[in-house]
Design an enzyme around this catalytic site. Structure first.
Site, PDB file in Angstrom:
ATOM      1  N   ASN A   7      25.523  21.483  16.188  1.00 39.62           N
ATOM      2  CA  ASN A   7      24.787  21.475  17.540  1.00 39.62           C
ATOM      3  C   ASN A   7      24.999  22.956  17.972  1.00 39.62           C
ATOM      4  O   ASN A   7      26.151  23.154  18.654  1.00 39.62           O
ATOM      5  CB  ASN A   7      25.582  20.482  18.316  1.00 39.62           C
ATOM      6  CG  ASN A   7      24.906  19.962  19.597  1.00 39.62           C
ATOM      7  OD1 ASN A   7      24.426  21.073  20.283  1.00 39.62           O
ATOM      8  ND2 ASN A   7      24.998  18.938  20.146  1.00 39.62           N
ATOM      9  N   GLU A  34      20.122  19.872  19.272  1.00 40.61           N
ATOM     10  CA  GLU A  34      19.997  20.577  20.515  1.00 40.61           C
ATOM     11  C   GLU A  34      19.392  21.941  20.270  1.00 40.61           C
ATOM     12  O   GLU A  34      20.219  22.958  20.942  1.00 40.61           O
ATOM     13  CB  GLU A  34      21.080  20.548  21.391  1.00 40.61           C
ATOM     14  CG  GLU A  34      21.578  19.336  22.011  1.00 40.61           C
ATOM     15  CD  GLU A  34      22.480  19.556  23.184  1.00 40.61           C
ATOM     16  OE1 GLU A  34      22.107  19.616  24.444  1.00 40.61           O
ATOM     17  OE2 GLU A  34      23.660  19.461  22.899  1.00 40.61           O
ATOM     18  N   ASP A 146      25.451  15.323  15.285  1.00 39.52           N
ATOM     19  CA  ASP A 146      26.004  15.100  16.706  1.00 39.52           C
ATOM     20  C   ASP A 146      26.112  13.526  16.780  1.00 39.52           C
ATOM     21  O   ASP A 146      24.934  13.212  17.177  1.00 39.52           O
ATOM     22  CB  ASP A 146      25.523  16.189  17.819  1.00 39.52           C
ATOM     23  CG  ASP A 146      26.519  15.796  18.932  1.00 39.52           C
ATOM     24  OD1 ASP A 146      27.298  14.850  19.000  1.00 39.52           O
ATOM     25  OD2 ASP A 146      26.123  16.498  20.030  1.00 39.52           O
ATOM     26  N   ASN A 148      27.807  12.057  19.070  1.00 40.13           N
ATOM     27  CA  ASN A 148      28.366  11.633  20.266  1.00 40.13           C
ATOM     28  C   ASN A 148      29.251  10.241  20.278  1.00 40.13           C
ATOM     29  O   ASN A 148      29.031   9.266  21.220  1.00 40.13           O
ATOM     30  CB  ASN A 148      27.175  11.257  21.376  1.00 40.13           C
ATOM     31  CG  ASN A 148      26.837  12.811  21.933  1.00 40.13           C
ATOM     32  OD1 ASN A 148      27.673  13.417  22.332  1.00 40.13           O
ATOM     33  ND2 ASN A 148      25.535  12.982  21.768  1.00 40.13           N
ATOM     34  N   ASP A 217      31.047  15.153  15.876  1.00 35.65           N
ATOM     35  CA  ASP A 217      30.154  15.511  14.949  1.00 35.65           C
ATOM     36  C   ASP A 217      30.731  15.261  13.717  1.00 35.65           C
ATOM     37  O   ASP A 217      31.943  15.537  13.406  1.00 35.65           O
ATOM     38  CB  ASP A 217      30.174  17.254  14.947  1.00 35.65           C
ATOM     39  CG  ASP A 217      29.813  17.626  16.425  1.00 35.65           C
ATOM     40  OD1 ASP A 217      28.377  18.058  16.304  1.00 35.65           O
ATOM     41  OD2 ASP A 217      30.713  17.933  17.266  1.00 35.65           O
ATOM     42  N   ASP A 246      29.177  24.748  22.635  1.00 40.08           N
ATOM     43  CA  ASP A 246      30.362  23.897  23.090  1.00 40.08           C
ATOM     44  C   ASP A 246      30.939  23.215  21.775  1.00 40.08           C
ATOM     45  O   ASP A 246      31.856  22.291  21.753  1.00 40.08           O
ATOM     46  CB  ASP A 246      30.400  22.970  24.279  1.00 40.08           C
ATOM     47  CG  ASP A 246      28.897  22.453  24.239  1.00 40.08           C
ATOM     48  OD1 ASP A 246      28.180  22.358  23.509  1.00 40.08           O
ATOM     49  OD2 ASP A 246      28.676  21.769  25.343  1.00 40.08           O
ATOM     50  N   HIS A 247      29.910  23.055  20.574  1.00 34.85           N
ATOM     51  CA  HIS A 247      30.399  22.231  19.414  1.00 34.85           C
ATOM     52  C   HIS A 247      30.756  23.485  18.467  1.00 34.85           C
ATOM     53  O   HIS A 247      30.324  24.843  18.645  1.00 34.85           O
ATOM     54  CB  HIS A 247      29.408  21.609  18.750  1.00 34.85           C
ATOM     55  CG  HIS A 247      28.828  20.387  19.716  1.00 34.85           C
ATOM     56  ND1 HIS A 247      29.026  18.991  19.499  1.00 34.85           N
ATOM     57  CD2 HIS A 247      28.332  20.369  20.955  1.00 34.85           C
ATOM     58  CE1 HIS A 247      28.482  18.340  20.186  1.00 34.85           C
ATOM     59  NE2 HIS A 247      28.181  18.884  21.130  1.00 34.85           N
TER      60      HIS A 247
END
Length: 257
Positions: A7, A34, A146, A148, A217, A246-247
């Site tokens: 991501n 993303e 990802d 989530n 993930d 941030d991933h």
């Protein structure tokens, strides 16, 4: 074959760092989430210069997924089946050397309860249907991205902090278990059962330095792909590089057929 998921949280904003990781990682196939880019604005030339074929399913400003491969991408499809009215770009799949690669960016679902959470659970039901079809067809498939979803307590630094979050609510984890019960394998947990292994750290509150992370993930494998699993890893050090997502990437290697 090395297959990775990342991501990237905006591919154009993080392009130099992303290209550095691509050079270092040497992945044969990469699923991106993303990308936050329309198809025509995706930075194709820079990535093609590293030897990758590219297929995108973009969206302006948010969402967006892509597949990169050093080998031909065949039978490409975009959009998760089951809802023709769904306009969010969250699913792309293609075949690479006989392996079906399914890249996904599962909805966040917050705030919950509410319409965003309803959309998340509906999307997960559609994902379950697609995964069931892959399993029943005995496809060698890798379903990665990802999700989530925080599957279990050990997948977050403090379950109490996440107790009311859409990533961790009981219906979310139940939907994920239904997915796993189709016969899928969680690649990372096959090779590493350790707590404190995460793929996401918030930018705020020194989360990275304190290891206040979560594992959201995932790389899930159909039985035919699981039979070929060699290893799985997380490139956690990428989070400490300049202008990171941030991933961080997660990857698997599969034995040759």
């Amino acid at each position: 074959m090395k297959i990775a998921s990342f991501n990237i949280n905006g591919v154009k904003a993080r392009l130099p760092a992303f290209l550095d990781w691509l050079r270092d990682a040497g992945a044969d196939v990469v699923a991106l989430q993303e990308i936050k880019s329309t198809d025509d604005q995706f930075p194709r030339l820079e990535i093609e210069d590293l030897g990758y074929n590219i297929e995108t399913h973009g969206q302006k400003g948010f969402n967006g997924v892509a597949l990169l491969s050093k080998r031909p991408l065949e039978d490409v499809t975009r959009g998760l089946p089951g809802d023709d009215a769904d306009e969010q770009s969250r699913w792309i799949e293609a075949t690479v050397d006989g392996v079906r690669i399914c890249g996904l960016y599962l909805p966040n679902g917050n705030p919950a309860p509410g319409p965003k959470y309803d959309y998340k659970l509906g999307w997960m039901a559609r994902l379950e249907a697609r995964a069931r079809a892959l399993v029943e067809a005995e496809e060698t498939a890798v379903i990665l991205g990802d999700y989530n979803v925080i599957p279990q307590d050990e997948d977050c630094w403090n379950p109490l902090v996440w107790a009311t979050d859409a990533l961790y609510l009981p219906p979310t984890r139940t939907a994920f278990r239904r997915l796993m019960n189709l016969g899928l394998t969680d690649a990372l947990r096959t090779v590493d059962r350790s707590p404190g292994v995460y793929t996401f750290w918030d930018y705020q509150a020194g989360a990275l330095q304190k290891n206040w992370g979560i594992r959201i993930d995932h790389v899930l494998l159909t039985p035919q792909a699981a039979d070929r699993l060699e290893t799985c890893g997380i490139d956690a050090e990428v989070r400490r590089r300049e202008k990171p997502s941030d991933h961080v990437p997660i990857w698997v290697t599969l034995e040759a057929a």
